[in-house]
Design a protein around this motif. Structure first.
Motif, PDB file in Angstrom:
ATOM      1  N   ASN A  39       8.632  13.972  11.452  1.00  0.00           N
ATOM      2  CA  ASN A  39       9.702  14.890  11.065  1.00  0.00           C
ATOM      3  C   ASN A  39       9.893  14.903   9.547  1.00  0.00           C
ATOM      4  OD1 ASN A  39      10.119  15.477  13.736  1.00  0.00           O
ATOM      5  ND2 ASN A  39      12.003  14.284  13.935  1.00  0.00           N
ATOM      6  N   GLY A  40       9.968  16.089   8.978  1.00  0.00           N
ATOM      7  CA  GLY A  40      10.226  16.238   7.550  1.00  0.00           C
ATOM      8  C   GLY A  40       9.030  15.996   6.646  1.00  0.00           C
ATOM      9  N   ILE A  41       7.859  15.768   7.213  1.00  0.00           N
ATOM     10  CA  ILE A  41       6.652  15.504   6.419  1.00  0.00           C
ATOM     11  C   ILE A  41       5.756  16.738   6.436  1.00  0.00           C
ATOM     12  CG2 ILE A  41       4.565  14.077   6.238  1.00  0.00           C
ATOM     13  CD1 ILE A  41       6.137  11.816   7.573  1.00  0.00           C
ATOM     14  N   ALA A  42       5.269  17.141   5.262  1.00  0.00           N
ATOM     15  CA  ALA A  42       4.298  18.240   5.190  1.00  0.00           C
ATOM     16  C   ALA A  42       3.004  17.788   5.858  1.00  0.00           C
ATOM     17  CB  ALA A  42       4.043  18.628   3.740  1.00  0.00           C
ATOM     18  N   LYS A  43       2.372  18.686   6.580  1.00  0.00           N
ATOM     19  CA  LYS A  43       1.192  18.325   7.366  1.00  0.00           C
ATOM     20  C   LYS A  43      -0.005  19.191   6.985  1.00  0.00           C
ATOM     21  CE  LYS A  43       4.547  17.395  10.914  1.00  0.00           C
ATOM     22  NZ  LYS A  43       5.667  17.934  10.150  1.00  0.00           N
ATOM     23  N   THR A  44      -1.164  18.554   6.948  1.00  0.00           N
ATOM     24  CA  THR A  44      -2.421  19.233   6.656  1.00  0.00           C
ATOM     25  C   THR A  44      -3.479  18.724   7.626  1.00  0.00           C
ATOM     26  OG1 THR A  44      -1.875  19.395   4.308  1.00  0.00           O
ATOM     27  CG2 THR A  44      -4.195  19.626   4.899  1.00  0.00           C
ATOM     28  N   ALA A  45      -4.257  19.635   8.195  1.00  0.00           N
ATOM     29  CA  ALA A  45      -5.376  19.245   9.063  1.00  0.00           C
ATOM     30  C   ALA A  45      -6.639  19.186   8.215  1.00  0.00           C
ATOM     31  CB  ALA A  45      -5.547  20.243  10.198  1.00  0.00           C
TER      32      ALA A  45
END
Length: 82
Positions: A39-45
């Protein structure tokens, strides 16, 4: 076509055996379900392509927005990890 994943802390699991993406096809979407740890963390694949000798030859970083991202066209035959 969607490929679905569940992310629990630092582990990722594919939810079912989906068909594998075909080389140069661009109509695949990765769908992620994250646990509350994210939660609240930017995510990148990160999609990593491996050649026939099993060494990485290409990597693509794609931002995840609303739990989804487009899988980039893969132009080499071999294994792809997320």
């Amino acid at each position: 076509m969607e490929l679905k994943f569940i992310v629990l802390k630092n582990s990722i699991y594919q939810t079912k055996k989906d068909p594998r993406p075909v080389c140069s096809n661009s109509d695949y979407t990765a769908v992620f379900t994250f646990d509350k740890y994210w939660n609240g963390i930017a995510k990148t694949a990160r999609f990593i392509c491996y050649g026939k000798n099993r060494s990485p030859i290409e990597a693509f970083d794609v931002p995840i927005v609303d739990g989804k991202c487009k899988i980039p066209p893969i132009n080499v035959a071999g294994k792809v990890t997320v």
